[in-house]
Design a protein around this motif. Structure first.
Motif, mmCIF file in Angstrom:
data_model
loop_
_atom_site.group_PDB
_atom_site.id
_atom_site.type_symbol
_atom_site.label_atom_id
_atom_site.label_comp_id
_atom_site.label_asym_id
_atom_site.label_seq_id
_atom_site.Cartn_x
_atom_site.Cartn_y
_atom_site.Cartn_z
ATOM 1 N N ARG A 1 0.851 -1.187 0.000
ATOM 2 C CA ARG A 1 0.000 0.000 0.000
ATOM 3 C C ARG A 1 0.884 1.233 0.000
ATOM 4 N N GLU A 2 0.267 2.393 -0.160
ATOM 5 C CA GLU A 2 1.013 3.637 -0.097
ATOM 6 C C GLU A 2 1.387 3.963 1.354
ATOM 7 N N PRO A 3 2.587 4.497 1.592
ATOM 8 C CA PRO A 3 2.924 4.942 2.941
ATOM 9 C C PRO A 3 2.097 6.165 3.333
ATOM 10 N N PHE A 4 2.025 6.424 4.620
ATOM 11 C CA PHE A 4 1.234 7.528 5.161
ATOM 12 C C PHE A 4 1.626 8.855 4.511
ATOM 13 N N VAL A 5 2.928 9.120 4.400
ATOM 14 C CA VAL A 5 3.397 10.327 3.711
ATOM 15 C C VAL A 5 4.149 9.878 2.467
ATOM 16 N N ASN A 6 3.416 9.706 1.377
ATOM 17 C CA ASN A 6 4.034 9.251 0.137
ATOM 18 C C ASN A 6 4.599 10.444 -0.650
ATOM 19 N N GLY A 7 5.053 10.186 -1.847
ATOM 20 C CA GLY A 7 5.650 11.255 -2.634
ATOM 21 C C GLY A 7 4.692 12.388 -2.940
ATOM 22 N N THR A 8 3.441 12.061 -3.222
ATOM 23 C CA THR A 8 2.445 13.092 -3.523
ATOM 24 C C THR A 8 2.189 13.974 -2.307
ATOM 25 N N GLU A 9 2.120 13.364 -1.122
ATOM 26 C CA GLU A 9 1.957 14.136 0.104
ATOM 27 C C GLU A 9 3.172 15.035 0.341
ATOM 28 N N GLY A 10 4.362 14.495 0.135
ATOM 29 C CA GLY A 10 5.570 15.295 0.323
ATOM 30 C C GLY A 10 5.665 16.445 -0.656
ATOM 31 N N ARG A 11 5.128 16.236 -1.849
ATOM 32 C CA ARG A 11 5.145 17.271 -2.888
ATOM 33 C C ARG A 11 4.314 18.483 -2.505
ATOM 34 N N ALA A 12 3.240 18.293 -1.744
ATOM 35 C CA ALA A 12 2.311 19.381 -1.442
ATOM 36 C C ALA A 12 2.999 20.524 -0.697
ATOM 37 N N ALA A 13 3.777 20.199 0.328
ATOM 38 C CA ALA A 13 4.482 21.243 1.073
ATOM 39 C C ALA A 13 5.557 21.889 0.210
ATOM 40 N N LEU A 14 6.243 21.077 -0.605
ATOM 41 C CA LEU A 14 7.269 21.618 -1.497
ATOM 42 C C LEU A 14 6.673 22.623 -2.469
ATOM 43 N N ALA A 15 5.491 22.331 -2.997
ATOM 44 C CA ALA A 15 4.843 23.243 -3.938
ATOM 45 C C ALA A 15 4.557 24.594 -3.293
ATOM 46 N N VAL A 16 4.140 24.582 -2.031
ATOM 47 C CA VAL A 16 3.883 25.839 -1.329
ATOM 48 C C VAL A 16 5.182 26.621 -1.147
ATOM 49 N N VAL A 17 6.232 25.945 -0.691
ATOM 50 C CA VAL A 17 7.511 26.620 -0.471
ATOM 51 C C VAL A 17 8.033 27.234 -1.764
ATOM 52 N N LEU A 18 7.974 26.498 -2.851
ATOM 53 C CA LEU A 18 8.481 27.021 -4.124
ATOM 54 C C LEU A 18 7.606 28.159 -4.640
ATOM 55 N N GLY A 19 6.300 28.094 -4.389
ATOM 56 C CA GLY A 19 5.429 29.208 -4.732
ATOM 57 C C GLY A 19 5.778 30.458 -3.952
ATOM 58 N N VAL A 20 6.105 30.286 -2.681
ATOM 59 C CA VAL A 20 6.540 31.417 -1.846
ATOM 60 C C VAL A 20 7.809 32.037 -2.415
ATOM 61 N N TYR A 21 8.759 31.197 -2.789
ATOM 62 C CA TYR A 21 10.006 31.730 -3.346
ATOM 63 C C TYR A 21 9.757 32.495 -4.641
ATOM 64 N N GLU A 22 8.869 31.987 -5.478
ATOM 65 C CA GLU A 22 8.569 32.678 -6.725
ATOM 66 C C GLU A 22 7.895 34.024 -6.456
ATOM 67 N N SER A 23 6.979 34.061 -5.488
ATOM 68 C CA SER A 23 6.308 35.312 -5.149
ATOM 69 C C SER A 23 7.294 36.335 -4.601
ATOM 70 N N ALA A 24 8.183 35.895 -3.716
ATOM 71 C CA ALA A 24 9.166 36.814 -3.152
ATOM 72 C C ALA A 24 10.097 37.362 -4.234
ATOM 73 N N ARG A 25 10.402 36.522 -5.213
ATOM 74 C CA ARG A 25 11.297 36.944 -6.302
ATOM 75 C C ARG A 25 10.617 37.923 -7.253
ATOM 76 N N THR A 26 9.340 37.669 -7.567
ATOM 77 C CA THR A 26 8.643 38.464 -8.574
ATOM 78 C C THR A 26 7.854 39.632 -7.995
ATOM 79 N N GLY A 27 7.565 39.573 -6.676
ATOM 80 C CA GLY A 27 6.727 40.599 -6.069
ATOM 81 C C GLY A 27 5.267 40.475 -6.431
ATOM 82 N N GLN A 28 4.849 39.287 -6.881
ATOM 83 C CA GLN A 28 3.479 39.055 -7.320
ATOM 84 C C GLN A 28 2.863 37.856 -6.592
#
Length: 346
Positions: A310-337
Motif C-alpha cells: 500500500r502507499e505509505p502515510f506520507v508518500n511522494g504526492t503528500e511530500g510534494r504538497a508542502a514543497l509546492a507551497v515553499v516554491l510558490g513562496v520563493y517565486e512570489s518573493a522573487r517576482t513581487g506578485q
C-alpha cells in the motif's frame, strides 16, 4: 514478505542517527550498509551501528541484499539519489524536502511508480500525538469551518551553520522556509485539510551571509477561501523561540507548539472548554531536539506499507504538497506578485 528488510543509509550527517536508531529499533528491519563521501565519518557511523561502510552510494545500490534506502544527504542530492535507488529496485525513505524543484519531485514519484517501489517523505511530526489529536478534531468537524491558519518558526542559526558549504545555498538547501520550516508548512496544510490556492510573500537575508533567505513572511489563500500566514526565520538571537501551527475555526481555536510540534499550547473547542487545562497537560513531554521523537513511526508505517503493498502515510504526492507551497513562496518573493500553487504532478 516475512524476511527482514535490509536498509542502506546514504549520508551520515546530523539527521542520520535518527534514521539509524529507528531502523534498529524496528522488528523486521536491519541496518545493513551506510554511505558517506567522508571516509572517516562513514567508517565511524558504520562501527557505531553495526553496518558495512561504503564511500559510493552507487556501489551500495548494486548490492542485491539491500531492500530499502534511507536518504539523509543535503537536500539538493535527494532527487538523483532517489531516482537511482528506484531504478535499482530499492524502496525509498527520503528526508525533507524531498527535492528542490517540482520537476525533480515529479520525477521521483514517476520513477518509484514505474519501478514498483514505495516512496516515503520523512515528515515525522505528523505522527506527534498533539498533531494527530488536532487532525482528528478537524476531521470530526469539531472546529467547524476552518477560517485561518498560521505557521510560525522563530529559530536561530549561527553564521557558522551556514559556512559548511551547502546550508543556505540554492543548489543544495534553500533558506529558513525550505530547510527549517517545511515541517510546519506540511503540518499547516495537512491540518487545514485543503490545498493552498495562492501565496504572496516577502523574503530577505537580514542577519547572515548566505545565498537564500533567513526570513520570510507569507500570506496564504486556501481553496475554500480560508486565509493563512507563515512567518519563518533563523535570526531569533540567541536561541530558538517558537515553532508552532495555529488553526482558528468557527467553533474552536487550537495552537500546537513546543520544541517539535509536540505540545498543545491552546485548545479551545466548543464543548471541551471546561477540559482545556486537562487537555493541555496530556502528552506534554518536550523532546531533546527539533527532530522530535517520531521517526520510528515513519519507519514502522513504511515497513507496513511495503509488506501490505500500500502507499505509505506520507508518500511522494503528500511530500510534494508542502514543497509546492515553499516554491510558490520563493517565486512570489522573487517576482513581487501573488503566485498560484501548482498541485498537478508532471
Amino acid at each position: 514478505m516475512s524476511k527482514s528488510l535490509r536498509f542502506g543509509l546514504i549520508g551520515c550527517g546530523r539527521i542520520a542517527p535518527h534514521h539509524a536508531r529507528a531502523i534498529q529499533g524496528l522488528p523486521g528491519a536491519e541496518l545493513t550498509a551506510v554511505v558517506d563521501v567522508i571516509e572517516e565519518r562513514a567508517y565511524r557511523f558504520a562501527d557505531d551501528y553495526g553496518a558495512e561502510p561504503h564511500l559510493d552510494y552507487q556501489e551500495m545500490l548494486r548490492r542485491p541484499d539491500i531492500d530499502v534506502v534511507s536518504i539523509c544527504t543535503p537536500s539538493g542530492m535527494h532527487a538523483q539519489m532517489a531516482i537511482d535507488a528506484a531504478r535499482a529496485g530499492k524502496h525509498i525513505i527520503v528526508e525533507k524536502p524531498m527535492a528542490l524543484s517540482l520537476a525533480d519531485a515529479d520525477a521521483m514519484i514517476a520513477e518509484a511508480k514505474a519501478n514498483h517501489v514505495k516512496l516515503c517523505v520523512a515528515f515525522q511530526n505528523r505522527y506527534n500525538p498533539p498533531i494527530q489529536d488536532l487532525r482528528a478534531a478537524v476531521q470530526a468537524g469539531k472546529l467547524g469551518r476552518r477560517l485561518l491558519g498560521n505557521a510560525t518558526v522563530r529559530w536561530y542559526r549561527t553564521q557558522e551553520y551556514y559556512n559548511d558549504g551547502w546550508h543556505g545555498t540554492w543548489a543544495m538547501d534553500g533558506g529558513a522556509l525550505m530547510n527549517q520550516s517545511i515541517h510546519h508548512v506540511d503540518a499547516l496544510v495537512w491540518l487545514m485539510g485543503e490545498p493552498v490556492e495562492s501565496v504572496f510573500a516577502y523574503s530577505a537575508t537580514l542577519a547572515h551571509e548566505m545565498e537564500a533567505e533567513d526570513t520570510v513572511v507569507v500570506a496564504l489563500r486556501f481553496a475554500s477561501g480560508a486565509l493563512g500566514s507563515i512567518e519563518a526565520t533563523t535570526i531569533t538571537y540567541p536561541t530558538d523561540l517558537e515553532g508552532s501551527v495555529t488553526l482558528l475555526g468557527e467553533r474552536g481555536s487550537v495552537k500546537i507548539g513546543g520544541v517539535a510540534l509536540n505540545r498543545k499550547e491552546m485548545w479551545k473547542i466548543e464543548g471541551e472548554l471546561e477540559r482545556e487545562a486537562e487537555i493541555l497537560s496530556e502528552n506534554q513531554v518536550d523532546p531533546l531536539s527539533v527532530y522530535g521523537t517520531s521517526h520510528p513511526h515513519v519507519f514502522n508505517d513504511f515497513l507496513a506499507a511495503i509488506r501490505e503493498d500500500r502507499e505509505p502515510f506520507v508518500n511522494g504526492t503528500e511530500g510534494r504538497a508542502a514543497l509546492a507551497v515553499v516554491l510558490g513562496v520563493y517565486e512570489s518573493a522573487r517576482t513581487g506578485q501573488p503566485v498560484l500553487i501548482n498541485h498537478r504532478p508532471g
